[in-house]
Design an enzyme around this catalytic site. Structure first.
Site, PDB file in Angstrom:
ATOM      1  N   GLY A   1      54.238  22.421  40.004  1.00  0.00           N
ATOM      2  CA  GLY A   1      54.454  23.787  39.546  1.00  0.00           C
ATOM      3  C   GLY A   1      54.914  24.719  40.637  1.00  0.00           C
TER       4      GLY A   1
ATOM      5  CD  GLU B   1      57.532  22.412  36.882  1.00  0.00           C
ATOM      6  OE1 GLU B   1      58.049  21.881  35.893  1.00  0.00           O
ATOM      7  OE2 GLU B   1      56.290  22.565  37.015  1.00  0.00           O
TER       8      GLU B   1
ATOM      9  CB  ALA C   1      49.491  22.890  37.778  1.00  0.00           C
TER      10      ALA C   1
ATOM     11  CD  GLU D   1      55.066  17.806  38.182  1.00  0.00           C
ATOM     12  OE1 GLU D   1      55.090  19.041  38.258  1.00  0.00           O
ATOM     13  OE2 GLU D   1      55.896  17.073  38.777  1.00  0.00           O
TER      14      GLU D   1
END
Length: 257
Positions: free
Chosen positions: A108, A111, A62, A131
Protein backbone atom coordinates in the site's frame (compact mmCIF):
# COMPACT_ATOMS: atom_id res chain seq x y z
CA UNK A 1 -4.14 14.84 13.72
CA UNK A 2 -2.40 11.95 15.37
CA UNK A 3 -0.83 9.80 12.66
CA UNK A 4 0.04 12.54 10.19
CA UNK A 5 2.21 15.54 11.01
CA UNK A 6 1.76 18.70 8.96
CA UNK A 7 4.08 21.64 8.40
CA UNK A 8 3.08 24.45 6.03
CA UNK A 9 5.64 26.99 4.84
CA UNK A 10 6.17 28.96 1.62
CA UNK A 11 3.03 27.45 0.02
CA UNK A 12 4.31 23.88 0.64
CA UNK A 13 2.59 21.45 3.01
CA UNK A 14 4.84 18.64 4.21
CA UNK A 15 2.68 15.77 5.41
CA UNK A 16 4.67 13.19 7.39
CA UNK A 17 3.29 9.72 8.07
CA UNK A 18 4.09 9.01 11.71
CA UNK A 19 2.80 5.53 12.50
CA UNK A 20 5.72 3.65 14.03
CA UNK A 21 7.44 1.37 13.43
CA UNK A 22 6.83 1.04 9.66
CA UNK A 23 4.32 3.81 8.90
CA UNK A 24 1.67 1.24 8.00
CA UNK A 25 -1.32 2.67 6.17
CA UNK A 26 -3.80 1.88 8.91
CA UNK A 27 -7.40 3.00 8.48
CA UNK A 28 -6.65 5.96 10.75
CA UNK A 29 -3.85 7.14 8.47
CA UNK A 30 -6.07 6.96 5.40
CA UNK A 31 -8.88 8.81 7.17
CA UNK A 32 -6.54 11.59 8.26
CA UNK A 33 -5.16 11.86 4.73
CA UNK A 34 -8.67 12.20 3.35
CA UNK A 35 -9.43 14.94 5.87
CA UNK A 36 -6.26 16.79 4.95
CA UNK A 37 -7.16 16.72 1.27
CA UNK A 38 -10.47 18.32 2.21
CA UNK A 39 -8.67 20.96 4.26
CA UNK A 40 -6.00 21.79 1.67
CA UNK A 41 -8.38 22.05 -1.28
CA UNK A 42 -9.39 25.65 -0.62
CA UNK A 43 -6.40 26.65 1.51
CA UNK A 44 -4.56 29.34 -0.45
CA UNK A 45 -1.51 28.85 1.78
CA UNK A 46 -1.03 25.38 0.25
CA UNK A 47 -0.03 25.06 -3.39
CA UNK A 48 2.03 21.85 -3.26
CA UNK A 49 1.88 18.80 -0.96
CA UNK A 50 4.83 16.58 -0.05
CA UNK A 51 4.18 13.14 1.44
CA UNK A 52 7.04 11.81 3.55
CA UNK A 53 7.58 9.12 6.15
CA UNK A 54 8.91 9.51 9.69
CA UNK A 55 11.81 7.31 10.73
CA UNK A 56 13.19 4.51 8.57
CA UNK A 57 10.38 4.11 6.02
CA UNK A 58 8.09 5.96 3.68
CA UNK A 59 5.51 3.25 4.31
CA UNK A 60 5.98 -0.50 4.47
CA UNK A 61 2.38 -1.13 3.45
CA UNK A 62 -1.05 -1.79 4.85
CA UNK A 63 -1.66 -2.61 8.50
CA UNK A 64 -1.82 -6.41 8.28
CA UNK A 65 -3.11 -6.64 11.84
CA UNK A 66 -6.29 -4.91 10.68
CA UNK A 67 -6.83 -7.59 8.02
CA UNK A 68 -7.67 -10.27 10.57
CA UNK A 69 -10.53 -8.09 11.80
CA UNK A 70 -12.21 -8.00 8.38
CA UNK A 71 -15.03 -10.56 8.56
CA UNK A 72 -15.64 -11.42 4.90
CA UNK A 73 -14.50 -11.20 1.30
CA UNK A 74 -17.21 -8.62 0.66
CA UNK A 75 -15.77 -6.43 3.41
CA UNK A 76 -12.29 -6.85 1.93
CA UNK A 77 -13.63 -5.73 -1.45
CA UNK A 78 -15.19 -2.68 0.21
CA UNK A 79 -11.89 -1.91 1.96
CA UNK A 80 -10.07 -2.10 -1.39
CA UNK A 81 -12.67 0.09 -3.08
CA UNK A 82 -12.38 2.76 -0.38
CA UNK A 83 -8.59 2.78 -0.70
CA UNK A 84 -8.83 3.00 -4.47
CA UNK A 85 -11.20 5.96 -4.20
CA UNK A 86 -8.82 7.80 -1.90
CA UNK A 87 -5.77 7.17 -4.07
CA UNK A 88 -7.74 8.13 -7.18
CA UNK A 89 -8.51 11.38 -5.42
CA UNK A 90 -4.80 11.95 -4.82
CA UNK A 91 -4.04 11.26 -8.48
CA UNK A 92 -6.69 13.74 -9.62
CA UNK A 93 -6.02 16.31 -6.90
CA UNK A 94 -5.94 19.91 -8.06
CA UNK A 95 -2.56 20.61 -6.42
CA UNK A 96 0.68 18.70 -7.07
CA UNK A 97 1.35 15.86 -4.63
CA UNK A 98 4.95 14.68 -4.41
CA UNK A 99 6.06 11.48 -2.67
CA UNK A 100 9.51 11.68 -1.06
CA UNK A 101 10.46 8.03 -0.61
CA UNK A 102 13.21 6.71 1.63
CA UNK A 103 13.71 3.32 3.24
CA UNK A 104 10.84 1.41 1.71
CA UNK A 105 7.56 1.95 -0.11
CA UNK A 106 5.96 -1.49 -0.17
CA UNK A 107 2.47 -2.73 -0.86
CA UNK A 108 0.00 0.00 0.00
CA UNK A 109 2.92 2.35 0.55
CA UNK A 110 3.96 2.05 -3.10
CA UNK A 111 0.33 2.21 -4.21
CA UNK A 112 0.00 5.53 -2.38
CA UNK A 113 3.25 6.78 -3.90
CA UNK A 114 2.13 5.78 -7.40
CA UNK A 115 -1.05 7.81 -6.97
CA UNK A 116 1.06 10.91 -6.33
CA UNK A 117 1.89 13.09 -9.30
CA UNK A 118 5.66 12.79 -8.83
CA UNK A 119 7.99 10.51 -6.89
CA UNK A 120 11.48 11.31 -5.62
CA UNK A 121 13.48 8.48 -4.06
CA UNK A 122 16.74 7.66 -2.37
CA UNK A 123 19.08 5.50 -4.42
CA UNK A 124 18.70 2.55 -2.05
CA UNK A 125 14.98 2.87 -1.31
CA UNK A 126 13.03 -0.35 -1.87
CA UNK A 127 9.86 -0.14 -3.94
CA UNK A 128 7.66 -3.19 -4.41
CA UNK A 129 4.31 -4.93 -4.28
CA UNK A 130 4.90 -8.09 -2.18
CA UNK A 131 1.24 -8.95 -1.54
CA UNK A 132 1.46 -12.35 -3.24
CA UNK A 133 3.66 -13.50 -0.34
CA UNK A 134 0.48 -13.26 1.77
CA UNK A 135 -1.63 -15.13 -0.73
CA UNK A 136 -3.42 -11.94 -1.80
CA UNK A 137 -2.94 -9.25 -4.47
CA UNK A 138 -2.49 -5.48 -4.45
CA UNK A 139 -5.86 -3.91 -3.76
CA UNK A 140 -5.36 -0.14 -3.85
CA UNK A 141 -4.70 0.20 -7.57
CA UNK A 142 -1.25 -1.36 -7.76
CA UNK A 143 -2.06 -3.81 -10.55
CA UNK A 144 -3.35 -0.95 -12.70
CA UNK A 145 -0.81 1.80 -12.03
CA UNK A 146 2.47 -0.13 -11.90
CA UNK A 147 2.38 -1.39 -15.53
CA UNK A 148 1.67 2.14 -16.74
CA UNK A 149 5.00 3.21 -15.25
CA UNK A 150 7.27 0.21 -15.80
CA UNK A 151 5.53 -1.84 -18.50
CA UNK A 152 3.49 -5.02 -18.21
CA UNK A 153 6.41 -7.47 -18.17
CA UNK A 154 8.37 -5.71 -15.46
CA UNK A 155 5.24 -5.12 -13.38
CA UNK A 156 4.33 -8.80 -13.62
CA UNK A 157 7.83 -9.81 -12.55
CA UNK A 158 7.78 -7.46 -9.56
CA UNK A 159 4.43 -8.75 -8.35
CA UNK A 160 4.95 -12.47 -9.01
CA UNK A 161 8.39 -12.53 -7.38
CA UNK A 162 7.36 -10.11 -4.59
CA UNK A 163 10.87 -8.66 -4.94
CA UNK A 164 11.31 -4.88 -4.66
CA UNK A 165 13.46 -2.72 -6.90
CA UNK A 166 15.89 -0.05 -5.74
CA UNK A 167 15.23 3.65 -6.11
CA UNK A 168 17.99 4.00 -8.69
CA UNK A 169 16.27 1.40 -10.89
CA UNK A 170 12.88 3.02 -10.32
CA UNK A 171 14.24 6.19 -11.93
CA UNK A 172 15.51 4.26 -14.95
CA UNK A 173 12.14 2.55 -15.36
CA UNK A 174 10.18 5.79 -15.07
CA UNK A 175 8.56 4.89 -11.75
CA UNK A 176 10.41 7.76 -10.03
CA UNK A 177 11.55 11.14 -11.32
CA UNK A 178 14.83 11.61 -9.47
CA UNK A 179 17.04 9.82 -6.94
CA UNK A 180 19.00 11.61 -4.21
CA UNK A 181 21.11 10.68 -1.18
CA UNK A 182 18.86 10.21 1.84
CA UNK A 183 20.29 13.21 3.67
CA UNK A 184 19.31 15.44 0.74
CA UNK A 185 15.99 13.86 -0.23
CA UNK A 186 13.65 16.21 1.62
CA UNK A 187 15.74 19.26 0.74
CA UNK A 188 15.67 18.38 -2.96
CA UNK A 189 11.97 17.58 -2.81
CA UNK A 190 11.23 20.97 -1.25
CA UNK A 191 13.35 22.67 -3.90
CA UNK A 192 11.28 21.03 -6.64
CA UNK A 193 8.04 21.81 -4.84
CA UNK A 194 9.12 25.45 -4.55
CA UNK A 195 9.42 25.68 -8.34
CA UNK A 196 5.88 24.37 -8.66
CA UNK A 197 4.58 26.74 -5.99
CA UNK A 198 5.87 29.76 -7.91
CA UNK A 199 3.57 29.04 -10.84
CA UNK A 200 -0.04 30.17 -11.12
CA UNK A 201 -2.21 27.74 -9.10
CA UNK A 202 -4.87 27.84 -11.80
CA UNK A 203 -2.39 26.92 -14.53
CA UNK A 204 -0.99 24.10 -12.41
CA UNK A 205 -4.50 22.78 -11.80
CA UNK A 206 -5.26 22.89 -15.51
CA UNK A 207 -2.11 20.97 -16.44
CA UNK A 208 -2.87 18.23 -13.89
CA UNK A 209 -6.42 17.97 -15.21
CA UNK A 210 -5.24 17.72 -18.81
CA UNK A 211 -2.61 15.06 -18.06
CA UNK A 212 -5.22 12.97 -16.28
CA UNK A 213 -7.57 13.40 -19.25
CA UNK A 214 -4.76 12.14 -21.50
CA UNK A 215 -4.75 8.86 -19.55
CA UNK A 216 -8.37 8.00 -20.29
CA UNK A 217 -9.81 10.22 -23.02
CA UNK A 218 -9.24 10.29 -26.76
CA UNK A 219 -6.63 12.57 -28.28
CA UNK A 220 -9.37 14.72 -29.83
CA UNK A 221 -11.17 15.18 -26.50
CA UNK A 222 -7.90 16.11 -24.82
CA UNK A 223 -7.12 18.71 -27.47
CA UNK A 224 -10.60 20.18 -27.18
CA UNK A 225 -10.29 20.46 -23.41
CA UNK A 226 -6.81 22.00 -23.72
CA UNK A 227 -8.16 24.76 -25.98
CA UNK A 228 -11.06 25.34 -23.58
CA UNK A 229 -8.81 25.69 -20.53
CA UNK A 230 -6.29 27.80 -22.46
CA UNK A 231 -9.04 30.26 -23.34
CA UNK A 232 -10.43 30.29 -19.82
CA UNK A 233 -7.06 31.05 -18.24
CA UNK A 234 -6.09 33.74 -20.74
CA UNK A 235 -8.39 36.32 -19.16
CA UNK A 236 -7.25 35.64 -15.60
CA UNK A 237 -5.31 38.09 -13.45
CA UNK A 238 -2.44 35.61 -13.27
CA UNK A 239 -2.19 35.49 -17.07
CA UNK A 240 -2.11 39.29 -17.22
CA UNK A 241 0.54 39.33 -14.48
CA UNK A 242 2.64 36.68 -16.20
CA UNK A 243 2.60 38.41 -19.56
CA UNK A 244 3.29 41.83 -18.01
CA UNK A 245 6.16 40.41 -15.93
CA UNK A 246 7.67 38.84 -19.05
CA UNK A 247 7.53 42.14 -20.93
CA UNK A 248 8.95 44.02 -17.94
CA UNK A 249 11.64 41.32 -17.47
CA UNK A 250 10.76 40.62 -13.86
CA UNK A 251 9.60 37.64 -11.83
CA UNK A 252 5.79 37.25 -11.81
CA UNK A 253 3.79 37.26 -8.60
CA UNK A 254 0.92 34.84 -9.09
CA UNK A 255 -2.03 34.97 -6.71
CA UNK A 256 -4.31 32.27 -8.09
CA UNK A 257 -6.83 34.83 -9.32
Amino acid sequence: MGLLKVNISDFIAIVTIDNAPANALASGVLKELSNLLDEFENNEAVRVIILHGEGRFFSAGADIKEFVQVPSGEEFAKLASNGQDLFERVENYSKPVIAAIHGAALGGGLELAMSCHIRLVTNDAKLGLPELQLGIIPGFGGTQRLPKYVGTGRALEMMLTSEPILGSEAVKLGLANHAHPEEKLLEETKALASKFAQKSPNSVKAVIELLNIAKTETYQNGMKKEAELFGGLFGSNDAKEGITAFIEKRKPNFTGK
